[in-house]
Design a protein around this motif. Sequence first.
Motif, PDB file in Angstrom:
ATOM      1  N   UNK A 159       0.947  -1.050  -0.174  1.00 33.23           N
ATOM      2  CA  UNK A 159      -0.158  -0.117   0.191  1.00 33.23           C
ATOM      3  C   UNK A 159       0.792   1.247  -0.151  1.00 33.23           C
ATOM      4  N   UNK A 160       2.113   1.117  -0.218  1.00 34.95           N
ATOM      5  CA  UNK A 160       2.972   2.196  -0.404  1.00 34.95           C
ATOM      6  C   UNK A 160       2.968   2.594  -2.038  1.00 34.95           C
ATOM      7  N   UNK A 161       2.477   3.908  -2.191  1.00 36.99           N
ATOM      8  CA  UNK A 161       2.274   4.067  -3.698  1.00 36.99           C
ATOM      9  C   UNK A 161       3.580   4.561  -4.512  1.00 36.99           C
ATOM     10  N   UNK A 162       4.621   4.963  -3.957  1.00 30.06           N
ATOM     11  CA  UNK A 162       5.714   5.286  -4.478  1.00 30.06           C
ATOM     12  C   UNK A 162       6.299   4.066  -5.599  1.00 30.06           C
ATOM     13  N   UNK A 163       6.265   2.929  -5.118  1.00 30.66           N
ATOM     14  CA  UNK A 163       6.920   1.688  -5.912  1.00 30.66           C
ATOM     15  C   UNK A 163       6.133   1.573  -7.239  1.00 30.66           C
ATOM     16  N   UNK A 164       4.618   1.694  -6.975  1.00 29.61           N
ATOM     17  CA  UNK A 164       4.110   1.620  -8.188  1.00 29.61           C
ATOM     18  C   UNK A 164       4.076   2.738  -9.336  1.00 29.61           C
ATOM     19  N   UNK A 165       4.553   4.078  -8.746  1.00 31.49           N
ATOM     20  CA  UNK A 165       4.391   5.201  -9.640  1.00 31.49           C
ATOM     21  C   UNK A 165       5.736   4.746 -10.654  1.00 31.49           C
ATOM     22  N   UNK A 166       7.132   4.326  -9.875  1.00 29.18           N
ATOM     23  CA  UNK A 166       7.987   4.255 -10.678  1.00 29.18           C
ATOM     24  C   UNK A 166       8.066   2.763 -11.505  1.00 29.18           C
ATOM     25  N   UNK A 167       7.350   1.880 -11.003  1.00 29.15           N
ATOM     26  CA  UNK A 167       7.307   0.539 -11.823  1.00 29.15           C
ATOM     27  C   UNK A 167       6.172   0.734 -12.939  1.00 29.15           C
ATOM     28  N   UNK A 168       5.300   1.645 -13.197  1.00 30.17           N
ATOM     29  CA  UNK A 168       4.293   1.949 -13.787  1.00 30.17           C
ATOM     30  C   UNK A 168       5.207   2.554 -15.198  1.00 30.17           C
ATOM     31  N   UNK A 169       6.088   3.548 -14.876  1.00 30.51           N
ATOM     32  CA  UNK A 169       6.794   4.339 -15.856  1.00 30.51           C
ATOM     33  C   UNK A 169       7.744   3.552 -16.515  1.00 30.51           C
ATOM     34  N   UNK A 170       8.466   2.448 -15.467  1.00 31.70           N
ATOM     35  CA  UNK A 170       9.574   1.563 -16.222  1.00 31.70           C
ATOM     36  C   UNK A 170       8.713   0.699 -17.139  1.00 31.70           C
ATOM     37  N   UNK A 171       7.313  -0.028 -16.707  1.00 33.89           N
ATOM     38  CA  UNK A 171       6.924  -0.958 -17.527  1.00 33.89           C
ATOM     39  C   UNK A 171       6.505  -0.461 -18.795  1.00 33.89           C
ATOM     40  N   UNK A 172       5.720   0.819 -18.855  1.00 32.12           N
ATOM     41  CA  UNK A 172       5.319   1.365 -19.763  1.00 32.12           C
ATOM     42  C   UNK A 172       6.278   1.991 -20.957  1.00 32.12           C
ATOM     43  N   UNK A 173       7.531   2.182 -20.434  1.00 32.51           N
ATOM     44  CA  UNK A 173       8.698   2.597 -21.423  1.00 32.51           C
ATOM     45  C   UNK A 173       9.232   1.184 -21.906  1.00 32.51           C
ATOM     46  N   UNK A 174       9.133   0.250 -21.257  1.00 36.07           N
ATOM     47  CA  UNK A 174       9.719  -1.224 -21.786  1.00 36.07           C
ATOM     48  C   UNK A 174       8.813  -1.798 -22.747  1.00 36.07           C
ATOM     49  N   UNK A 175       7.554  -1.369 -22.820  1.00 29.48           N
ATOM     50  CA  UNK A 175       6.627  -2.023 -23.402  1.00 29.48           C
ATOM     51  C   UNK A 175       5.865  -3.251 -23.045  1.00 29.48           C
ATOM     52  N   UNK A 176       5.848  -3.321 -21.415  1.00 28.34           N
ATOM     53  CA  UNK A 176       5.077  -4.173 -20.751  1.00 28.34           C
ATOM     54  C   UNK A 176       3.821  -3.848 -20.527  1.00 28.34           C
ATOM     55  N   UNK A 177       2.848  -3.981 -21.414  1.00 24.16           N
ATOM     56  CA  UNK A 177       1.653  -3.562 -21.364  1.00 24.16           C
ATOM     57  C   UNK A 177       0.671  -3.907 -20.282  1.00 24.16           C
ATOM     58  N   UNK A 178       0.834  -5.150 -19.740  1.00 24.24           N
ATOM     59  CA  UNK A 178      -0.032  -5.539 -18.852  1.00 24.24           C
ATOM     60  C   UNK A 178       0.374  -4.870 -17.506  1.00 24.24           C
ATOM     61  N   UNK A 179       1.704  -4.992 -16.975  1.00 29.68           N
ATOM     62  CA  UNK A 179       2.069  -4.316 -15.756  1.00 29.68           C
ATOM     63  C   UNK A 179       2.077  -2.744 -15.844  1.00 29.68           C
ATOM     64  N   UNK A 180       2.187  -2.254 -17.109  1.00 29.95           N
ATOM     65  CA  UNK A 180       2.040  -0.843 -17.062  1.00 29.95           C
ATOM     66  C   UNK A 180       0.644  -0.553 -16.555  1.00 29.95           C
ATOM     67  N   UNK A 181      -0.465  -1.077 -17.394  1.00 29.22           N
ATOM     68  CA  UNK A 181      -1.599  -0.890 -16.771  1.00 29.22           C
ATOM     69  C   UNK A 181      -2.135  -1.323 -15.524  1.00 29.22           C
TER      70      UNK A 181
END
Length: 339
Positions: A159-181
């Motif tokens: 429930x700590x939000x910061x890790x989701x923030x950075x992970x979202x940007x990482x996966x979106x950049x890498x084209x990992x559509x599922x985990x980016x979304x």
Amino acid sequence: MKKILHQLIVIIGCLVMTTHAFAQDAEALHETGRSFMRQGDFPSALQAFDKALAIKPDAIDILKDKAFVYYLQRDFASTIELSKKITEREDADAQSFQILGLAYKAIAETKESEKMYKKALTRFPKSGALNCDYGEFIAASNPADAIKYWEKGIEADPNYSGNYYFATKYYAQKGNIIWGLLYGEIFVNIESLSKRSEEIKTILFGGYRKLFDDLSILDNPKQNGTPFEKAVAQNLSDLTSFGRFGITPEMLTALRARFILNWYSNSQSKGLVFPLFEYQRRLLRQGHFDAYNQWLIGTNADAQKYTQWVQQHGEEVKGFQQYQRSNLFKIPAGQYMLH
């Protein structure tokens, strides 16, 4: 003898009362300092903290707040000096190291930061905040290692939000559509009112647009993903017809409503518990799913239409907002999908 004993009891009682009174004074001064800190009056905050520390010189919470005020004043040398003393203590917590890390970051002190974070994570390996900060620290030079720390942070403190923030940007950049979304939507539900939330909503909208521009993006997770990833990818692939309508809140509501219905009736996803899907199902059942999807991508899809929709559906918007405030999105411990 009885008289002497009585006098001793009175003296001890007075000492206890005096100590308690001093403790109360220190707490009151500490709270006064925090009030000044919230108002941005940092010199007054430091004065209050110093008075409190004169009464309780080892109070770690007061010392941490003093170090943080130094940081807010951009007195990074004083922040570092005090924070290093705090982090040497047995009762230092993860936040103590975070404050020191902020000061090191401000002066670009990479060598000391590296040593400090390694020490901190040895003591607090399950700190979501420290995993997040260290991931951000190494992201520029080693993004493949950074995502490992953000994932550790999500697993340890979901429930700590910061890790989701950075992970979202990482996966979106890498084209990992599922985990980016998925991570992006979790983030905006945990941290719903920040500027970062608006940034991630833009990434979410872009992610859905990429998905329907090229559905082959799901081929890899369907073939090589975990059971959870395969189930999500297959479910999305079965709903490709929705893409022809363009990425709008209405389309997203229809797509995701069908996705949730399929998810809970499909044998492939049986036993795969995912809190975000549970939350979406509750929104569907409570009649808030339309407003939720408008809130999620409406501005990015068409800001003018979103404004009109809000004006025309005031009761729906109000109902969703009330539900959102009274049903905060939380992820139960242990509900982490390995990938």
